[in-house]
Design a protein around this motif. Structure first.
Motif, PDB file in Angstrom:
ATOM      1  N   LEU A 185       0.816  -1.213   0.000  1.00 34.54           N
ATOM      2  CA  LEU A 185       0.000   0.000   0.000  1.00 34.54           C
ATOM      3  C   LEU A 185       0.853   1.268   0.000  1.00 34.54           C
ATOM      4  O   LEU A 185       0.326   2.375   0.066  1.00 34.54           O
ATOM      5  CB  LEU A 185      -0.927  -0.002   1.225  1.00 34.54           C
ATOM      6  N   ARG A 186       2.158   1.080  -0.042  1.00 32.28           N
ATOM      7  CA  ARG A 186       3.124   2.195  -0.036  1.00 32.28           C
ATOM      8  C   ARG A 186       2.987   3.076   1.197  1.00 32.28           C
ATOM      9  O   ARG A 186       2.979   4.309   1.124  1.00 32.28           O
ATOM     10  CB  ARG A 186       3.005   3.034  -1.306  1.00 32.28           C
ATOM     11  N   ASN A 187       2.860   2.414   2.356  1.00 32.77           N
ATOM     12  CA  ASN A 187       2.711   3.162   3.602  1.00 32.77           C
ATOM     13  C   ASN A 187       3.425   2.449   4.747  1.00 32.77           C
ATOM     14  O   ASN A 187       2.862   2.221   5.802  1.00 32.77           O
ATOM     15  CB  ASN A 187       1.228   3.353   3.938  1.00 32.77           C
ATOM     16  N   GLN A 188       4.694   2.118   4.534  1.00 31.66           N
ATOM     17  CA  GLN A 188       5.473   1.507   5.601  1.00 31.66           C
ATOM     18  C   GLN A 188       6.004   2.594   6.520  1.00 31.66           C
ATOM     19  O   GLN A 188       6.420   3.656   6.067  1.00 31.66           O
ATOM     20  CB  GLN A 188       6.633   0.705   5.026  1.00 31.66           C
ATOM     21  N   TRP A 189       5.975   2.297   7.814  1.00 26.53           N
ATOM     22  CA  TRP A 189       6.481   3.239   8.806  1.00 26.53           C
ATOM     23  C   TRP A 189       7.868   2.804   9.267  1.00 26.53           C
ATOM     24  O   TRP A 189       8.120   1.615   9.467  1.00 26.53           O
ATOM     25  CB  TRP A 189       5.550   3.293  10.011  1.00 26.53           C
ATOM     26  N   THR A 190       8.751   3.767   9.492  1.00 23.86           N
ATOM     27  CA  THR A 190      10.106   3.445   9.937  1.00 23.86           C
ATOM     28  C   THR A 190      10.102   2.820  11.332  1.00 23.86           C
ATOM     29  O   THR A 190      10.952   1.983  11.625  1.00 23.86           O
ATOM     30  CB  THR A 190      11.009   4.695   9.918  1.00 23.86           C
ATOM     31  N   PHE A 232      -4.254   0.565   8.145  1.00 20.84           N
ATOM     32  CA  PHE A 232      -5.500   1.284   8.406  1.00 20.84           C
ATOM     33  C   PHE A 232      -5.406   2.717   7.898  1.00 20.84           C
ATOM     34  O   PHE A 232      -6.332   3.224   7.257  1.00 20.84           O
ATOM     35  CB  PHE A 232      -5.835   1.268   9.903  1.00 20.84           C
ATOM     36  N   GLN A 233      -4.281   3.359   8.169  1.00 19.36           N
ATOM     37  CA  GLN A 233      -4.093   4.733   7.706  1.00 19.36           C
ATOM     38  C   GLN A 233      -4.170   4.814   6.188  1.00 19.36           C
ATOM     39  O   GLN A 233      -4.865   5.674   5.636  1.00 19.36           O
ATOM     40  CB  GLN A 233      -2.744   5.271   8.180  1.00 19.36           C
ATOM     41  N   ALA A 234      -3.482   3.930   5.522  1.00 22.87           N
ATOM     42  CA  ALA A 234      -3.464   3.963   4.061  1.00 22.87           C
ATOM     43  C   ALA A 234      -4.851   3.731   3.478  1.00 22.87           C
ATOM     44  O   ALA A 234      -5.265   4.436   2.548  1.00 22.87           O
ATOM     45  CB  ALA A 234      -2.494   2.909   3.524  1.00 22.87           C
ATOM     46  N   THR A 235      -5.577   2.775   4.012  1.00 19.71           N
ATOM     47  CA  THR A 235      -6.894   2.469   3.454  1.00 19.71           C
ATOM     48  C   THR A 235      -7.926   3.537   3.800  1.00 19.71           C
ATOM     49  O   THR A 235      -8.772   3.864   2.972  1.00 19.71           O
ATOM     50  CB  THR A 235      -7.389   1.084   3.913  1.00 19.71           C
ATOM     51  N   SER A 236      -7.845   4.110   4.999  1.00 19.95           N
ATOM     52  CA  SER A 236      -8.820   5.143   5.353  1.00 19.95           C
ATOM     53  C   SER A 236      -8.547   6.445   4.607  1.00 19.95           C
ATOM     54  O   SER A 236      -9.487   7.131   4.196  1.00 19.95           O
ATOM     55  CB  SER A 236      -8.851   5.381   6.865  1.00 19.95           C
ATOM     56  N   GLU A 237      -7.288   6.770   4.388  1.00 26.31           N
ATOM     57  CA  GLU A 237      -6.963   7.995   3.662  1.00 26.31           C
ATOM     58  C   GLU A 237      -7.301   7.882   2.181  1.00 26.31           C
ATOM     59  O   GLU A 237      -7.517   8.889   1.521  1.00 26.31           O
ATOM     60  CB  GLU A 237      -5.498   8.364   3.856  1.00 26.31           C
ATOM     61  N   ARG A 238      -7.338   6.663   1.693  1.00 25.75           N
ATOM     62  CA  ARG A 238      -7.696   6.453   0.294  1.00 25.75           C
ATOM     63  C   ARG A 238      -9.104   6.983   0.011  1.00 25.75           C
ATOM     64  O   ARG A 238      -9.397   7.455  -1.080  1.00 25.75           O
ATOM     65  CB  ARG A 238      -7.629   4.970  -0.053  1.00 25.75           C
TER      66      ARG A 238
END
Length: 83
Positions: free
Chosen positions: A26-31, A68-74
Motif C-alpha cells: 500500500l506504499r505506507n510503511q512506517w520506519t 489502516f491509515q493507508a486504506t482510510s486515507e484512500r
C-alpha cells in the motif's frame, strides 16, 4: 505454548512481516515498524524470546495501523472535495 518460547516468537515475527509486507504494497510503511522488527530479531538472536515476541507483536500492531491509515486515507479525501 510457553510464554517467550522460540516458536511463539517465530509466529509473532511472521505475522508482523506479513502485515509489513501488506503496508509496503500500500506504499505506507512506517520506519518505527522496521525498527521494531530489527529489535525483535536482535533480541531473538540473543535468546531473549520474551522481549523478541513482544517487539514482534508491537511491529505487527504498527504495521496494521499503517495499513489502516493507508486504506482510510484512500477514501477520506473525498469528504474534503469542494463541490
Amino acid at each position: 505454548m510457553a510464554a517467550g518460547s522460540e516458536s511463539e516468537f517465530k509466529s509473532a515475527y511472521a505475522a508482523a512481516q506479513a502485515a509489513e509486507k501488506e503496508a509496503g504494497r500500500l506504499r505506507n510503511q512506517w520506519t518505527v515498524t522496521e525498527t521494531a522488527l530489527t529489535k525483535a530479531k536482535e533480541a531473538a538472536e540473543k535468546g531473549n524470546f520474551y522481549s523478541a515476541t513482544e517487539l514482534a507483536r508491537e511491529a505487527e500492531r504498527l504495521a496494521k495501523a499503517s495499513i489502516f491509515q493507508a486504506t482510510s486515507e484512500r477514501e477520506a479525501w473525498k469528504a474534503l472535495e469542494i463541490r
